[in-house]
Enzyme design. Structure first.
Site, short mmCIF file in Angstrom:
data_model
loop_
_atom_site.label_atom_id
_atom_site.label_comp_id
_atom_site.label_asym_id
_atom_site.label_seq_id
_atom_site.Cartn_x
_atom_site.Cartn_y
_atom_site.Cartn_z
N SER A 152 42.99 66.43 124.98
CA SER A 152 42.34 65.29 124.31
C SER A 152 41.16 65.76 123.46
O SER A 152 41.35 66.46 122.48
CB SER A 152 41.94 64.25 125.35
OG SER A 152 41.85 62.97 124.77
N LYS A 204 30.28 38.67 124.48
CA LYS A 204 29.19 39.56 124.90
C LYS A 204 29.50 40.28 126.20
O LYS A 204 29.06 41.41 126.41
CB LYS A 204 27.90 38.73 125.06
CG LYS A 204 26.67 39.55 125.42
CD LYS A 204 26.37 40.60 124.35
CE LYS A 204 25.15 41.42 124.72
NZ LYS A 204 24.93 42.53 123.78
#
Length: 340
Positions: A152, A204
């Site tokens: 990765s 949020k």
């Protein structure tokens, strides 16, 4: 502060004193040559803030710098804290090494050793961008040697290299992006825990662990994943001289061993650090060059202190590495990371 903490601090302080006395004694007993080398290293440290360890003596006008990425690629923000510093990869120090390479006209080649499961998207991009800057400004050859794993983000930072070496058993690939969070809402109901969240906007508290995600929230986060994935694909395509379509065929997140990676064009040859170094010297006309690596221990009292603490608390244990990864996943964020 409890008694156990006071005892721990006392032990560390005692080790610091003993280590300091040992270092002073060894300096006083050093030969003239050793003292001269120590003095030269001190001047170098004052000039650049970095010290070097020579691995192979040679031409000082064209040198090879050896760098190491060992561990998760993350910026902890305080890698050298008094009692909580970690051995292994330090992002701030690594970026300092790259900047020193960019500014040092005597450096004619770079060998990067990578042994990492990956890490943060931002940190991986910073390393890759700096390597590209160095290659562009100084036309330096950069060779990479993979350890047991370069997955990765570990592969992301290696993609710009001129040549990549790996063992047939190296785990690499895992090209993709991941973001993880946890939903404890059902467990909370069973134990009678309720959540009181006051927020300024609908999203949020996106990926809150106290409630399931909505379909709209998943779509928002997936769009971010897709953008970062597209960037990863582009980086590999440019670095390995492949088309993006070719990269996408093999970039489904799966891990490859070295043999599969070579068949898929992700590495160039089988070999270890010494093989990559020999190839760099031979192919880039760097035979006889001095080979050095940056000294991360420094030799200062602070570093002795940090090393002693690391030995006491077992920083390199599997448990510590697991804790590092858990800390990375504590707040959901985009990761170029293999495993969880």
């Amino acid at each position: 502060m409890n008694a156990k903490r006071w005892i721990a601090i006392g032990i560390v302080a005692a080790l610091l004193v003993v280590s300091g006395i040992t270092k002073i004694t060894s300096t006083l007993l050093a030969t003239d040559d050793e003292y001269e080398m120590s003095w030269v290293d001190s001047l170098m440290a004052e000039d650049t803030g970095l010290t070097e360890m020579v691995l192979e003596e040679g031409n000082l006008d064209k040198r090879i710098a050896v760098l190491h990425i060992d561990g998760a690629i993350q910026d902890t923000g305080s890698s050298d804290s008094l009692l909580g510093g970690s051995e292994g990869y330090s992002h701030s120090a690594f970026m300092d090494f790259l900047e020193d390479i960019r500014e040092d006209d005597s450096i004619a080649g770079v060998l990067l050793n990578v042994n990492s499961p990956g890490g943060g998207v931002v940190e991986s991009a910073q390393i890759r961008d700096k390597i590209l800057q160095i290659k562009k400004e100084k036309t330096l050859p950069v060779y990479v040697s993979f350890g047991s794993m370069a997955a990765s983000g570990g592969y992301y930072v290696s993609a710009p290299a001129d040549k990549i070496y790996a063992s047939p058993e190296t785990l690499t690939g895992s090209i993709g992006v991941i973001m993880q969070g946890y939903d404890f809402s059902e467990l909370m109901k069973k134990v009678g825990i309720s959540d009181n969240t006051i927020k300024s906007g609908e999203f949020k508290d996106i990926m809150s662990s106290s409630r399931p995600m909505t379909a709209e929230e998943k779509a928002i986060m997936q769009s971010m994943i897709d953008d970062s994935y597209a960037q990863f694909v582009k980086v590999v395509a440019e670095g390995r001289h492949m088309t993006e379509a070719e990269v996408r065929k093999i970039a489904d997140g799966r891990i490859y061993d070295g043999r599969q990676a070579k068949a898929n064009g992700l590495i160039d040859a089988f070999g270890y650090q010494e093989d990559a170094l020999n190839a760099l010297e031979k192919e880039q006309d760097l035979k006889g060059a001095q080979v050095f690596e940056y000294d991360t221990s420094g030799g200062s009292l602070a570093s002795i202190f940090s090393t002693s603490v690391s030995q006491i608390v077992g920083q390199k244990s599997e448990a510590h590495q697991a804790l590092q990864l858990m800390n990375m996943m504590e707040a959901p964020r985009l990761m170029y990371l293999y495993g969880k």
